[in-house]
Motif scaffolding. Structure first.
Motif, PDB file in Angstrom:
ATOM      1  N   ASP A   3       0.823  -1.211   0.000  1.00 52.46           N
ATOM      2  CA  ASP A   3       0.000   0.000   0.000  1.00 52.46           C
ATOM      3  C   ASP A   3       0.857   1.261   0.000  1.00 52.46           C
ATOM      4  N   TYR A   4       2.124   1.124  -0.366  1.00 53.53           N
ATOM      5  CA  TYR A   4       3.013   2.282  -0.478  1.00 53.53           C
ATOM      6  C   TYR A   4       3.985   2.055  -1.632  1.00 53.53           C
ATOM      7  N   ILE A   5       4.663   3.122  -2.004  1.00 57.33           N
ATOM      8  CA  ILE A   5       5.612   3.099  -3.113  1.00 57.33           C
ATOM      9  C   ILE A   5       7.033   2.993  -2.564  1.00 57.33           C
ATOM     10  N   LEU A   6       7.818   2.075  -3.123  1.00 57.64           N
ATOM     11  CA  LEU A   6       9.249   2.009  -2.828  1.00 57.64           C
ATOM     12  C   LEU A   6       9.965   2.694  -3.984  1.00 57.64           C
ATOM     13  N   SER A   7      10.825   3.660  -3.655  1.00 57.68           N
ATOM     14  CA  SER A   7      11.363   4.566  -4.667  1.00 57.68           C
ATOM     15  C   SER A   7      12.846   4.818  -4.453  1.00 57.68           C
ATOM     16  N   ASP A  23       8.991  -3.881  -8.719  1.00 60.79           N
ATOM     17  CA  ASP A  23       8.013  -2.862  -8.325  1.00 60.79           C
ATOM     18  C   ASP A  23       8.681  -1.742  -7.520  1.00 60.79           C
ATOM     19  N   ILE A  24       9.754  -1.219  -8.096  1.00 64.11           N
ATOM     20  CA  ILE A  24      10.468  -0.068  -7.520  1.00 64.11           C
ATOM     21  C   ILE A  24      10.369   1.081  -8.510  1.00 64.11           C
ATOM     22  N   VAL A  86       8.210   5.436   0.356  1.00 66.06           N
ATOM     23  CA  VAL A  86       9.512   5.238   0.989  1.00 66.06           C
ATOM     24  C   VAL A  86      10.545   5.539  -0.090  1.00 66.06           C
ATOM     25  N   HIS A  87      11.170   6.707   0.007  1.00 69.99           N
ATOM     26  CA  HIS A  87      12.139   7.120  -1.021  1.00 69.99           C
ATOM     27  C   HIS A  87      13.548   7.065  -0.451  1.00 69.99           C
ATOM     28  N   VAL A  88      14.413   6.314  -1.126  1.00 69.58           N
ATOM     29  CA  VAL A  88      15.803   6.148  -0.716  1.00 69.58           C
ATOM     30  C   VAL A  88      16.658   6.921  -1.721  1.00 69.58           C
ATOM     31  N   SER A  89      17.435   7.868  -1.211  1.00 67.83           N
ATOM     32  CA  SER A  89      18.154   8.805  -2.074  1.00 67.83           C
ATOM     33  C   SER A  89      19.620   8.437  -2.239  1.00 67.83           C
ATOM     34  N   GLY A 143       6.062  -8.214   3.928  1.00 73.33           N
ATOM     35  CA  GLY A 143       4.917  -7.598   4.576  1.00 73.33           C
ATOM     36  C   GLY A 143       5.218  -6.425   5.485  1.00 73.33           C
ATOM     37  N   LEU A 144       6.447  -5.902   5.445  1.00 71.92           N
ATOM     38  CA  LEU A 144       6.776  -4.747   6.291  1.00 71.92           C
ATOM     39  C   LEU A 144       5.945  -3.531   5.883  1.00 71.92           C
ATOM     40  N   SER A 145       5.533  -2.759   6.874  1.00 64.22           N
ATOM     41  CA  SER A 145       4.852  -1.490   6.601  1.00 64.22           C
ATOM     42  C   SER A 145       5.860  -0.470   6.090  1.00 64.22           C
ATOM     43  N   ALA A 146       5.373   0.656   5.587  1.00 66.61           N
ATOM     44  CA  ALA A 146       6.272   1.710   5.104  1.00 66.61           C
ATOM     45  C   ALA A 146       7.204   2.175   6.220  1.00 66.61           C
ATOM     46  N   GLU A 147       6.669   2.379   7.400  1.00 63.61           N
ATOM     47  CA  GLU A 147       7.490   2.832   8.530  1.00 63.61           C
ATOM     48  C   GLU A 147       8.519   1.779   8.915  1.00 63.61           C
ATOM     49  N   GLU A 148       8.102   0.524   8.939  1.00 72.05           N
ATOM     50  CA  GLU A 148       9.024  -0.556   9.284  1.00 72.05           C
ATOM     51  C   GLU A 148      10.135  -0.701   8.243  1.00 72.05           C
ATOM     52  N   LEU A 149       9.775  -0.547   6.975  1.00 70.64           N
ATOM     53  CA  LEU A 149      10.779  -0.674   5.921  1.00 70.64           C
ATOM     54  C   LEU A 149      11.769   0.485   5.979  1.00 70.64           C
TER      55      LEU A 149
END
Length: 294
Positions: A3-7, A23-24, A86-89, A143-149
């Motif tokens: 339910d969130y975007i990994l970016s 799916d990134i 969740v955006h990783v720069s 199954g990690l949530s956005a915050e957990e990830l």
């Protein structure tokens, strides 16, 4: 489907096919080649091989970070679709783009108070950054949530080990990263600098090694010394390169030395942003290992 975007940013140096499969999402970077603006979009607009060839022919390549406005336009559709991000720069030790992403995220979260953008400094570059994203996608799929990830990435990013070497110092001289005198002497003596990414995400020279054969051996020795469980390492390993033959030699030696790898070593081109600074003749090796402390 989460339910969130990994970016991430394009200089994670994967491929469009790879990130689509995992799916990134990614934000393109900006490269200027002989004054003409080109997108670093993982090789869609300009292949890294073509960039390096043009540089060898005398073309001038420069980079500029993604602006706050570009990040706003990139993030906004995800929020409008009801997704957190969740955006990783790209490492702050290499680029200031993380700050632009943070400013954009804070601005958008004021406008979309029900949405959350987690911005994380990868402390990584090239396909080492890509390997971090690959492992993060594995954790997301558990199954990690956005915050957990976001917390998992922050907790594990310094365990992604980066070792680089270069056999062509001409673009390090041209870019001012080493002096003309030191570079010329290094070329005459066949010096191949061995570098890593340190605990602050900066590319740091570590050893000066003579000849390609010796530096290939040494970079794999570094993996033996630093990988989880040494030669019994059983996780994933990525390579990025701007010299396919050298990259293959490193790949073959890694697979010979580490029989328990999780799959084969995956090899990618060094993308246009990073290659603009390193030029040809560069190979980088990435794996999970002991936490970076210097």
């Amino acid at each position: 489907m989460s339910d969130y975007i990994l970016s991430c940013c394009a200089p994670a140096d994967l491929t469009p096919e790879w990130v689509e499969k995992r799916d990134i999402k990614f934000v393109p970077f900006n490269v200027t080649l002989d004054g003409e603006s080109v997108k670093d979009d993982m090789g869609v607009s300009l292949s890294p091989k073509e960039l390096v060839m043009k540089m060898q022919q005398g073309a001038d390549a420069k980079t500029s970070q993604v602006s706050t406005g570009e990040y706003i336009e990139y993030f906004k559709p995800f929020l409008e679709a009801g997704k957190d991000v969740v955006h990783v720069s790209l490492s702050t030790g290499i680029s200031g783009t993380f700050q632009s992403a943070c400013i954009a995220a804070n601005d958008l979260m004021e406008k979309y108070p029900d949405r959350k953008i987690y911005t994380i400094d990868s402390m990584a570059a090239s396909s080492g950054y890509g390997l971090l994203m690959e492992l993060a996608a594995d954790e997301r799929d558990k199954g990690l949530s956005a915050e957990e990830l976001a917390k998992w990435i922050e907790d594990n990013r310094l365990n992604l080990i980066h070792w680089f070497f270069s056999t062509d110092l001409s673009f390090y001289i041209k870019g001012g990263r080493i002096s003309k005198t030191a570079g010329t002497i290094g070329q005459v003596l066949n010096i191949c600098p061995l570098l890593n990414v340190d605990f602050e995400g900066r590319l740091t020279p570590r050893e000066k090694i003579r000849t390609k054969k010796k530096v290939i051996k040494r970079i794999v020795e570094k993996m033996v010394e630093e990988a989880d469980d040494g030669v019994n390492y059983n996780s994933k390993c990525f390579i990025s390169q701007s010299d396919e033959e050298l990259g293959k030699q490193v790949k073959d030696l890694v697979e010979e030395t580490f029989p328990n790898l999780k799959g084969k070593v995956e090899m990618f081109d060094i993308g246009c942003t990073i290659a603009s600074h390193t030029g040809p003749g560069t190979v980088a090796l990435f794996f999970r290992g002991k936490k970076r402390v210097d």
